[in-house]
Design a protein around this motif. Structure first.
Motif, short mmCIF file in Angstrom:
data_model
loop_
_atom_site.label_atom_id
_atom_site.label_comp_id
_atom_site.label_asym_id
_atom_site.label_seq_id
_atom_site.Cartn_x
_atom_site.Cartn_y
_atom_site.Cartn_z
N GLY A 68 -1.14 -1.46 8.93
CA GLY A 68 -2.10 -0.69 9.71
C GLY A 68 -1.68 0.74 9.97
O GLY A 68 -2.32 1.43 10.77
N VAL A 69 -0.63 1.19 9.28
CA VAL A 69 -0.13 2.56 9.47
C VAL A 69 0.05 3.21 8.10
O VAL A 69 0.65 2.61 7.20
N VAL A 70 -0.45 4.43 7.93
CA VAL A 70 -0.26 5.19 6.71
C VAL A 70 0.52 6.46 7.03
O VAL A 70 0.16 7.21 7.94
N ARG A 71 1.61 6.67 6.28
CA ARG A 71 2.40 7.89 6.41
C ARG A 71 1.87 8.92 5.41
O ARG A 71 1.66 8.60 4.24
N VAL A 72 1.65 10.15 5.87
CA VAL A 72 1.23 11.25 5.01
C VAL A 72 2.29 12.34 5.10
O VAL A 72 2.60 12.82 6.20
N LEU A 108 -4.56 3.73 -0.96
CA LEU A 108 -3.45 3.02 -0.32
C LEU A 108 -4.03 2.21 0.83
O LEU A 108 -4.68 2.75 1.72
N THR A 109 -3.77 0.91 0.79
CA THR A 109 -4.29 0.02 1.83
C THR A 109 -3.13 -0.64 2.56
O THR A 109 -2.18 -1.12 1.94
N SER A 110 -3.23 -0.64 3.89
CA SER A 110 -2.23 -1.28 4.73
C SER A 110 -2.95 -1.97 5.87
O SER A 110 -3.42 -1.31 6.81
#
Length: 745
Positions: A68-72, A108-110
């Motif tokens: 549930g978290v994406v790093r950019v 990207l899926t989380s």
């Protein structure tokens, strides 16, 4: 920080290189988070091979450290100095995201969160929660910005100018802008004392000692939560500048100096879901001891006191049936000009060991004030300087200044030996009988210094408080055990929620300051902090009786409650006899609520949800609560509307349903605004429809056996069965199934 001059132009002296298109999109194994997506974003649209020459690019990497978290990560020069982000105890080694690249772009899926990069121009990075787009980075959102010497970005003075800790000017920045939808509201960014909704504000994340009546903040957290079901953490402990619809009115902009910007998008869909994931990533609070929920009584700051004064206060509180759990000794328990030498001033406390034993015999815990500075007059200064335990200047000399304590130095907590040395001084106090520490200051951290471990001073300015509070919390955990360690801390940043409790800093003794204090606490709750307190009655000046009484009722309806001031004592009989009655009524009420409050404190480490909750956190679907910052929920079932007027007039909102006054028993239909007038022994305190409130049998202390003679109070307004769990201070837990049809109230 504002870089543009209207919609079309840049400010004088500003050059901005925007990522214009997703030229290449590839799968990658990110260094920290496993599989991800990396994008090459040239700063012009590439129409021919010649356009690739002499052309800067931004490299954008997507990965996921937690479901549930994406790093950019947006980088101009990857080899440029990046001073690193926050510690992320919840990050999963190897990452958790699923990445793919096709003709439609990169994905990207989380968990519930998906990031999509569209190929080509214009630049478009979208974020979806459960398949619904909640925000994104569009045309002219990501940029590398250069400033010349005359750049007119007008950052102002951020931080304490007098203390020499204002933000330094930098020549380069990286910024991102995320879409701000119609009606979307932004919350959080630490303990901020202005409006709870941050839209339209410029917020600089830079810890400063500015009081509650200023734009500065003691607890700056580069995390915000959106009403659209997501959150954003800028992973940078240094200076982060936010423009929340205040430069580009359709976007939230955040910028950091240097060559690299890293941020996380955190999925909801509910605000509680966002806080749960955010605190799972950055750290959850521990359970704090039940005794800490009781009333804390202080010497105040500059008042005269000795053991006789302290004893007279405690004995008078007992005689008037005013339960006290903790007595706090503020700065002058040590000799003036010596802070900190960790020695009791022998002129006023000739027998500290005996005094502490006598206080414990009265069933009290003891707190003492400390800070991370060592004054030149203290014998410890020479000891610490000789061993290299103090922060140094570039020439190798000890950094010192005279603002606060004459000639003071700053303990270098990046040095493990210095930390152990500092902790040894605290351990001696613990062995003597001190139970907890008020960790004051931690914001006035200089920049023209060298740290033992080579840390960037700009990074350490905000992060210093983390090392300071961690050193103190760790020594308490080691000495007292996990469940018996508690601080009373003023400064913090991301991750500080793991070392509770925090209080609101220096307020004035007025109704407006009481209201701004509440706004700060609600903002901090939206920033992931489960526990919070403040100085009942205000710190600066002496409150009149009306302010003190109204603030007492408010202060005792929170997780932690302390009487404290600057130049005057805060014992209630100093104001009037009714202040004694108010203190008695609301202290005893809080003691009865302990089965409910302590259980919330047990759940907070599991969920990340705070005890004191903004209305928009508890009722996110009700548009009437979106801007409310003059009332709050204490846990899920108690609505509190403090009275901010001497007359007792108060206007508040009740969501839909049948609410019950906990004080009078009156039932009121919600879904509307209500105006009431309250005497000093009352305030709007309403129980949620259908709530089952565990009610304790004792009103004289917070740490009793909650299961003994427990009453389950069932309130009208809902059907079916409710589950209620009670956990005692010693860890015994029992759950009850209650039929709501059997209303008792």
């Amino acid at each position: 920080m504002k870089f543009t001059d209207g919609f079309w132009q840049l400010r004088p002296g500003v050059t901005a290189l925007y990522g214009q298109e997703a030229y290449d999109i590839d799968e990658t194994d990110a260094a920290t988070d496993g599989r991800g997506v990396v994008v090459t974003a040239p700063t012009t649209v590439i129409r021919g091979r010649g356009d690739t020459l002499n052309r800067p690019v931004l490299t954008v990497t997507l990965s996921s450290p937690l479901e549930g978290v994406v790093r950019v990560r947006v980088a101009h020069h990857e080899g440029g100095t990046w001073h690193g982000g926050f510690g992320l105890p919840g990050a999963v080694a190897g990452g958790v995201g699923e990445a793919s690249v096709s003709a439609e772009g990169g994905v990207l899926t989380s968990g519930a969160l998906t990031a999509r990069v569209a190929p080509g121009a214009p630049w478009d990075l979208a974020f979806e929660v459960d398949g619904v787009r909640v925000t994104g980075s569009g045309h002219k959102s990501e940029a590398y910005v250069q400033l010349d010497g005359d750049a007119q970005v007008d950052p102002g003075i951020v931080g304490n100018a007098r203390a020499g800790t204002a933000v330094p000017h930098r020549p380069t920045f990286v910024h991102e802008q995320l879409d701000l939808g119609v009606g979307e509201l932004i919350y959080g960014l630490g303990e901020r004392f202005g409006p709870l909704v941050k839209n339209g504000q410029t917020v600089d994340v830079w810890n400063a000692d500015g009081g509650t009546s200023s734009e500065q903040a003691y607890k700056n957290v580069p995390f915000y939560l959106s009403s659209r079901g997501y959150g954003v953490l800028v992973n940078d402990p240094g200076h982060v500048s936010f423009e929340i619809g205040s430069e580009s009115v359709e976007r939230v902009q955040f910028s950091v100096p240097g060559e690299v910007l890293e941020y996380f998008v955190i999925a909801g869909p509910t605000p509680k879901d966002v806080l749960g994931r955010y605190t799972a990533l950055t750290g959850r609070p521990p359970v704090v001891p039940a005794w800490s929920y009781g009333l804390w009584l202080s010497t105040s700051f500059t008042t005269d006191y000795d053991e006789q004064t302290v004893t007279s206060f405690i004995d008078e509180m007992a005689a008037r049936e005013l339960p006290v759990s903790v007595f706090h000794f503020d700065c002058f328990w040590m000799r003036e000009f010596n802070w900190c030498d960790f020695e009791w001033d022998p002129r006023v406390f000739p027998d500290p060991d005996g005094m502490l034993a006598r206080l414990h015999e009265k069933d009290l815990r003891v707190c003492v004030w400390i800070n991370p500075y060592i004054a030149q007059r203290s014998p410890l200064f020479a000891e610490a300087a000789a061993q290299g335990f103090l922060v140094k200047r570039a020439d190798g000399s000890v950094w010192q200044w005279d603002l606060w304590q004459a000639g003071m130095g700053l303990v270098d907590f990046t040095n493990p030996d210095a930390t152990a040395w500092f902790q040894s001084k605290l351990q001696r106090l613990i062995d003597q009988g001190v139970d907890c520490f008020k960790t004051d200051f931690g914001e006035r951290i200089p920049l023209e210094v060298d740290y033992f471990d080579g840390s960037d001073p700009s990074r350490m300015h905000n992060l210093y408080t983390q090392l300071y509070n961690r050193a103190v919390h760790d020594v308490l955990v080691k000495a007292r055990g996990e469940g018996d360690a508690v601080l009373f801390a003023r400064s913090a940043t991301t991750g500080g929620q793991a070392m509770p409790v925090h209080w609101g800093g220096d307020s004035t003794s007025t109704f407006p300051s009481m209201a701004e204090t509440l706004r700060g606490g609600l903002s901090l709750a939206f920033s992931g902090f489960a526990y919070w307190s403040h100085d009942i009655g205000g710190f600066e000046g002496t409150p009149d009786a009306a302010v003190f009484k109204r603030w007492t009722a408010f202060g005792l309806l929170g997780s932690h409650s302390r009487f404290h001031g600057s130049q005057s004592y805060r014992v209630p009989w100093q104001f009037d006899e009714e202040a004694v009655d108010v203190t008695r009524v609301f202290t005893k009420l809080k003691m009865r609520l302990m089965p409910y409050l302590h259980r919330l404190g047990v759940e907070a480490p599991e969920t990340g949800v705070p005890l004191m909750r903004p209305m928009a956190l508890e009722f996110p679907g009700d548009p009437a609560v979106a801007y409310l910052d003059r009332q709050y929920m204490l846990g899920p079932d108690l609505l509190v509307a403090p009275v901010f007027t001497a007359s007792g007039e108060v206007e508040f909102y009740l969501p839909e349903g049948t609410w019950t006054s906990l004080i009078t028993g009156e039932r009121v239909e919600g879904g509307r605004w209500i105006r009431e007038t309250h005497g000093f022994l009352s305030l709007p305190l309403y129980v949620r429809p259908g709530a089952v409130l565990p009610w304790g049998a004792r009103d004289d202390r917070p740490d009793y056996d909650y299961l003994q003679d427990l009453t389950l109070r069932v309130f009208p307004g809902a059907e079916g069965t409710a589950s209620v769990t009670v956990t005692t201070p010693d860890g015994r837990t029992e759950s009850f199934e209650v039929d709501r049809a059997e209303v008792t109230e």
